[in-house]
Design a protein around this motif. Structure first.
Motif, PDB file in Angstrom:
ATOM      1  N   GLY A 182       0.822  -1.200   0.000  1.00 24.13           N
ATOM      2  CA  GLY A 182       0.000   0.000   0.000  1.00 24.13           C
ATOM      3  C   GLY A 182       0.861   1.257   0.000  1.00 24.13           C
ATOM      4  N   ILE A 183       0.911   1.936  -1.136  1.00 19.59           N
ATOM      5  CA  ILE A 183       1.572   3.239  -1.231  1.00 19.59           C
ATOM      6  C   ILE A 183       0.662   4.114  -2.059  1.00 19.59           C
ATOM      7  CG2 ILE A 183       3.638   4.507  -1.897  1.00 19.59           C
ATOM      8  CD1 ILE A 183       5.175   1.912  -1.838  1.00 19.59           C
ATOM      9  N   GLY A 184      -0.242   4.805  -1.424  1.00 17.93           N
ATOM     10  CA  GLY A 184      -1.214   5.601  -2.175  1.00 17.93           C
ATOM     11  C   GLY A 184      -2.265   4.737  -2.834  1.00 17.93           C
ATOM     12  N   GLN A 185      -1.865   3.689  -3.427  1.00 16.42           N
ATOM     13  CA  GLN A 185      -2.780   2.694  -3.970  1.00 16.42           C
ATOM     14  C   GLN A 185      -2.172   1.325  -3.685  1.00 16.42           C
ATOM     15  OE1 GLN A 185      -2.334   4.028  -8.161  1.00 16.42           O
ATOM     16  NE2 GLN A 185      -1.592   1.954  -8.585  1.00 16.42           N
ATOM     17  N   PHE A 186      -2.911   0.282  -4.051  1.00 10.85           N
ATOM     18  CA  PHE A 186      -2.393  -1.065  -3.837  1.00 10.85           C
ATOM     19  C   PHE A 186      -1.630  -1.526  -5.070  1.00 10.85           C
ATOM     20  CE2 PHE A 186      -5.273  -3.204  -0.453  1.00 10.85           C
ATOM     21  CZ  PHE A 186      -5.079  -2.135   0.385  1.00 10.85           C
ATOM     22  N   TYR A 187      -0.467  -2.128  -4.818  1.00 11.11           N
ATOM     23  CA  TYR A 187       0.291  -2.779  -5.878  1.00 11.11           C
ATOM     24  C   TYR A 187       0.367  -4.256  -5.528  1.00 11.11           C
ATOM     25  CZ  TYR A 187       1.624   1.935  -7.204  1.00 11.11           C
ATOM     26  OH  TYR A 187       1.591   3.242  -7.595  1.00 11.11           O
ATOM     27  N   PHE A 188      -0.185  -5.087  -6.416  1.00 10.72           N
ATOM     28  CA  PHE A 188      -0.289  -6.509  -6.133  1.00 10.72           C
ATOM     29  C   PHE A 188       0.883  -7.286  -6.700  1.00 10.72           C
ATOM     30  CE2 PHE A 188      -4.411  -7.396  -4.242  1.00 10.72           C
ATOM     31  CZ  PHE A 188      -5.052  -6.193  -4.390  1.00 10.72           C
ATOM     32  N   GLY A 189       1.273  -8.325  -5.983  1.00 10.10           N
ATOM     33  CA  GLY A 189       2.179  -9.306  -6.538  1.00 10.10           C
ATOM     34  C   GLY A 189       1.444 -10.189  -7.533  1.00 10.10           C
ATOM     35  N   THR A 190       2.200 -11.047  -8.206  1.00 14.38           N
ATOM     36  CA  THR A 190       1.622 -11.885  -9.258  1.00 14.38           C
ATOM     37  C   THR A 190       0.886 -13.095  -8.708  1.00 14.38           C
ATOM     38  OG1 THR A 190       3.766 -12.938  -9.464  1.00 14.38           O
ATOM     39  CG2 THR A 190       3.240 -11.219 -11.068  1.00 14.38           C
ATOM     40  N   GLY A 191       1.022 -13.331  -7.400  1.00 17.62           N
ATOM     41  CA  GLY A 191       0.292 -14.434  -6.781  1.00 17.62           C
ATOM     42  C   GLY A 191       1.116 -15.706  -6.682  1.00 17.62           C
ATOM     43  N   THR A 192       0.794 -16.502  -5.677  1.00 20.22           N
ATOM     44  CA  THR A 192       1.382 -17.832  -5.496  1.00 20.22           C
ATOM     45  C   THR A 192       0.238 -18.830  -5.483  1.00 20.22           C
ATOM     46  OG1 THR A 192       3.283 -17.043  -4.226  1.00 20.22           O
ATOM     47  CG2 THR A 192       2.636 -19.358  -3.938  1.00 20.22           C
ATOM     48  N   SER A 193       0.260 -19.740  -6.442  1.00 22.13           N
ATOM     49  CA  SER A 193      -0.777 -20.766  -6.515  1.00 22.13           C
ATOM     50  C   SER A 193      -0.347 -21.962  -5.681  1.00 22.13           C
ATOM     51  CB  SER A 193      -0.993 -21.175  -7.970  1.00 22.13           C
ATOM     52  OG  SER A 193      -1.949 -22.208  -8.044  1.00 22.13           O
ATOM     53  N   LEU A 194      -1.087 -22.191  -4.619  1.00 21.92           N
ATOM     54  CA  LEU A 194      -0.752 -23.261  -3.674  1.00 21.92           C
ATOM     55  C   LEU A 194      -1.697 -24.437  -3.855  1.00 21.92           C
ATOM     56  CD1 LEU A 194       0.607 -24.440  -1.110  1.00 21.92           C
ATOM     57  CD2 LEU A 194      -1.086 -23.169   0.227  1.00 21.92           C
TER      58      LEU A 194
ATOM     59  N   ASP B  86      -5.231 -10.614 -15.025  1.00 27.87           N
ATOM     60  CA  ASP B  86      -4.801 -11.431 -16.153  1.00 27.87           C
ATOM     61  C   ASP B  86      -3.829 -12.485 -15.654  1.00 27.87           C
ATOM     62  OD1 ASP B  86      -4.802  -8.288 -17.455  1.00 27.87           O
ATOM     63  OD2 ASP B  86      -6.048  -9.841 -18.367  1.00 27.87           O
ATOM     64  N   PRO B  87      -3.815 -13.656 -16.285  1.00 24.04           N
ATOM     65  CA  PRO B  87      -2.951 -14.741 -15.818  1.00 24.04           C
ATOM     66  C   PRO B  87      -1.494 -14.297 -15.711  1.00 24.04           C
ATOM     67  CG  PRO B  87      -4.475 -15.540 -17.482  1.00 24.04           C
ATOM     68  CD  PRO B  87      -4.639 -14.047 -17.443  1.00 24.04           C
ATOM     69  N   GLY B  88      -0.870 -14.607 -14.585  1.00 23.68           N
ATOM     70  CA  GLY B  88       0.543 -14.315 -14.403  1.00 23.68           C
ATOM     71  C   GLY B  88       0.870 -12.852 -14.156  1.00 23.68           C
ATOM     72  N   MET B  89      -0.174 -12.000 -14.021  1.00 25.92           N
ATOM     73  CA  MET B  89       0.107 -10.569 -13.853  1.00 25.92           C
ATOM     74  C   MET B  89      -0.540  -9.980 -12.615  1.00 25.92           C
ATOM     75  SD  MET B  89       0.083  -9.188 -17.746  1.00 25.92           S
ATOM     76  CE  MET B  89       1.109  -7.805 -17.281  1.00 25.92           C
ATOM     77  N   GLY B  90      -1.116 -10.795 -11.785  1.00 27.37           N
ATOM     78  CA  GLY B  90      -1.743 -10.241 -10.598  1.00 27.37           C
ATOM     79  C   GLY B  90      -2.900  -9.330 -10.955  1.00 27.37           C
ATOM     80  N   LEU B  91      -3.191  -8.384 -10.093  1.00 25.75           N
ATOM     81  CA  LEU B  91      -4.245  -7.406 -10.340  1.00 25.75           C
ATOM     82  C   LEU B  91      -3.608  -6.074 -10.677  1.00 25.75           C
ATOM     83  CD1 LEU B  91      -5.627  -9.542  -8.300  1.00 25.75           C
ATOM     84  CD2 LEU B  91      -7.319  -7.745  -8.028  1.00 25.75           C
TER      85      LEU B  91
END
Lengths: 108, 113
Positions: free
Chosen positions: A92-104, B38-43
């Motif tokens: 969170g820096i002014g807006q949210f920046y998301f990581g690409t995710g971890t599929s578990l 999108d796949p592989g790019m998060g939100l």
């Protein structure tokens, strides 16, 4: 440009095992969020970490934040099948920046 | 409390068609957001509205417009859809902009042929 990197991107683990998901980010922030997303579903808030050294725990999940290292971890203890999902961190820096995710995937 | 609702859940468009995605929240939140996943790019953030009457561009605003109709509703419009806009779109809201936990809607799965 702020970068948020998660690793691993994919994780397959056996039930009962422990593992850690890492979230690195490229600029200073003391607000870090973890979300869970089940396949085809929306994002559900898991943890909000608001300061250096913050640690939050819920069931088999524990999240921590090291702002000096720009690193957050999500530790899974004694995994169960119900934890299978994709986990996102967001800075969170002014807006949210998301990581690409971890599929578990937790295998019985 | 329904939280954040979105309509439609699914949509198929042809290239060049237009459509509006609707979002509403009943949590009395000030801030609302549109993301694409999108796949592989998060939100990635498309647009946000920090408060009623204001809207601002996010990371990927090209090809989209938004309207903050009132405090509850925030719509996303695709004027001339392109295949590159095939994605899952999520609306979210938070009490205030940027630092409060964001709560997400169920998503709209859009395919542009």
């Amino acid at each position: 440009e702020l970068k948020v990197e998660q690793n691993p991107l994919f994780l397959s683990m056996q039930e009962g095992k422990n593992y850690t998901i890492y979230c690195n980010y490229s600029t200073t922030s003391d607000r870090l969020y973890w979300y869970r997303q089940d396949p085809g579903k929306s994002l559900e808030s898991l943890f909000v970490l608001l300061s250096n050294g913050a640690v939050k725990q819920e069931g088999r999940l524990m999240a921590s934040l090291d702002t000096k290292a720009r690193l957050s971890t999500l530790h899974i203890t004694a995994a169960v099948h119900d934890l299978s999902a994709t986990y996102f961190c967001a800075v969170g820096i002014g807006q949210f920046y998301f990581g690409t995710g971890t599929s578990l995937t937790v295998i019985p | 409390n329904a939280g954040v609702t979105q309509t439609p859940k699914f949509q198929v468009l042809k290239t060049g068609q237009s459509m509006t995605l609707q979002c509403a929240q009943d949590m009395n939140h000030n801030s609302m957001y549109w993301y694409r996943q999108d796949p592989g790019m998060g939100l990635r953030l498309i647009y946000y509205s920090a408060s009623e009457g204001t809207t601002d561009k996010g990371e990927v605003p090209n090809g989209y417009n938004v309207s903050r109709l009132n405090k509850r509703e925030f719509s996303l419009r695709l004027e001339s859809a392109a295949p590159s806009q095939t994605s899952v779109y999520f609306c979210a809201s938070s009490e205030n902009r940027g630092l409060d936990t964001q709560y997400f809607g169920p998503g709209t799965r859009l395919t542009v042929l």
